[in-house]
Design an enzyme around this catalytic site. Structure first.
Site, short mmCIF file in Angstrom:
data_model
loop_
_atom_site.label_atom_id
_atom_site.label_comp_id
_atom_site.label_asym_id
_atom_site.label_seq_id
_atom_site.Cartn_x
_atom_site.Cartn_y
_atom_site.Cartn_z
N CYS A 205 75.88 -65.41 38.56
CA CYS A 205 75.52 -63.74 38.35
C CYS A 205 74.12 -64.29 37.76
O CYS A 205 73.79 -65.14 37.44
CB CYS A 205 76.13 -63.94 36.78
SG CYS A 205 76.22 -62.67 35.54
N TYR B 258 77.32 -47.02 41.18
CA TYR B 258 76.87 -49.09 41.99
C TYR B 258 77.67 -49.72 41.90
O TYR B 258 78.90 -49.55 41.50
CB TYR B 258 76.33 -49.22 41.12
CG TYR B 258 75.74 -50.66 41.44
CD1 TYR B 258 75.22 -51.18 42.08
CD2 TYR B 258 76.17 -51.75 40.83
CE1 TYR B 258 74.65 -52.44 43.14
CE2 TYR B 258 76.20 -53.08 40.56
CZ TYR B 258 74.91 -53.29 41.41
OH TYR B 258 74.40 -55.22 42.26
N ASN C 152 68.70 -53.09 35.78
CA ASN C 152 69.68 -53.61 35.17
C ASN C 152 69.87 -53.41 33.80
O ASN C 152 69.75 -54.14 33.64
CB ASN C 152 70.24 -55.27 36.28
CG ASN C 152 71.80 -55.77 36.45
OD1 ASN C 152 72.62 -54.76 35.13
ND2 ASN C 152 72.35 -56.17 36.55
N ASP D 111 74.89 -59.30 47.62
CA ASP D 111 74.62 -60.78 47.00
C ASP D 111 74.11 -61.33 48.18
O ASP D 111 72.53 -60.99 48.03
CB ASP D 111 76.75 -61.98 47.28
CG ASP D 111 77.63 -61.52 45.71
OD1 ASP D 111 76.94 -61.10 45.24
OD2 ASP D 111 78.51 -61.91 46.42
#
Length: 303
Positions: free
Chosen positions: A129, A51, A215, A94
């Protein structure tokens, strides 16, 4: 063996290998690799995919993760990681670097650079984030249009839609968005910044048949869970996005502090990768052997 001199080069495109790995039993483990060296080390440890985090890319450039790097800068990292490891690489896209046409350009650029998969998120710029507060979200329809654009532009790239809606719209809003994104062409959903095991379980229950990405970032809002625990919750992929960079940065911080304190690296030597270990990891001898095996061209003598 480094990718360039390996004898077992993959015979299928990266997206096909990503899908094949995802189809195997068990959760697909994708550790963050912030550069080519990290990619080689992750591969040597036994991982079958990687990743590339936007936060890791920007941090190693000395920048915050606010969506301010460009498609071409990301492609530079993709190329080095894909070339070094040969492993399928999931890339943080993004918000797609703009609207629909920009998303299509991003998809083609990432594919050409060697990416296997990309995820797009439904934040507005300046994005943050996913584990920070005060995130601004795009309208669901606008995000769905980006996903549709990505699906139209790709040749084979695996498309994942990330939603940050849980923090402001709850599970209800996140699930509604996820369903819309799947209809638009997303092959998997990344529900970001879930804060409890119960939330992970509920998202799984309400999105039957949809591939899900978890995640596991440190110092965030998500409780610390193992890959096996995510698998038991029904998740198909897990990432550790910035872990490699965090460890490397902390080691560098200690090194520089020691140099200021003592003017010597002696105390840090036990923590260092040795010269032999470095050469083994990057395949120096294999490159030298390859170089010696190439016959130099000789110009013919004039007649």
């Amino acid at each position: 063996m480094p990718y360039l001199v390996a004898n077992d080069l993959p015979d299928r495109p990266a997206p096909a290998r990503f899908r094949a790995a995802l189809a195997r039993p068990g959760i697909y483990r994708l550790p963050g690799a912030h550069n080519g060296m990290a990619a080689l080390q992750a591969k040597a440890a036994g991982f079958g995919g990687l990743y590339l985090s936007g936060a890791a890319m920007t941090a190693q450039m000395g920048l915050p993760d606010l969506g301010i790097i460009t498609v071409d800068e990301v492609a530079f990292f993709i190329r080095q990681i894909a070339r070094a490891s040969g492993l399928p690489l999931l890339v943080d896209g993004d918000t797609g670097y703009g609207e629909a046409l920009n998303v299509m350009h991003m998809v083609r650029t990432f594919e050409e650079a060697g990416a296997a998969a990309v995820h797009l998120e439904d934040q507005l710029l300046p994005k943050k984030c996913g584990h920070l507060n005060d995130k601004k979200l795009a309208r669901p329809e606008d995000m769905a249009a980006k996903i549709a654009a990505a699906a139209r532009a790709r040749r084979d790239l695996f498309i994942i839609a990330r939603t940050d809606a849980a923090a402001s719209e709850g599970i209800e809003g996140a699930v509604a968005r996820a369903k819309l994104y799947v209809e638009a062409g997303a092959e998997a959903i990344f529900p970001e910044a879930l804060t409890s095991v119960e939330m992970f379980r509920e998202v799984r229950a309400r999105l039957p048949g949809v591939k899900l990405l978890a995640n596991m970032t440190e110092f965030g809002r998500t409780p610390s869970l193992t890959a096996t625990e995510f698998q038991e919750l029904g998740y198909d992929m897990v990432i550790w996005p910035v872990s490699s960079l965090r460890v490397a940065n902390k080691a560098q911080e200690r090194l520089y502090a020691e140099l200021v304190r003592s003017g010597s690296t002696a105390r840090q030597i036990p923590e260092m990768q040795t010269r032999a270990e470095l050469y083994e990891t990057i395949g120096l001898n294999a490159y030298e052997t390859l170089d010696r095996s190439i016959v130099a061209s000789v110009a013919p003598e004039p007649v």
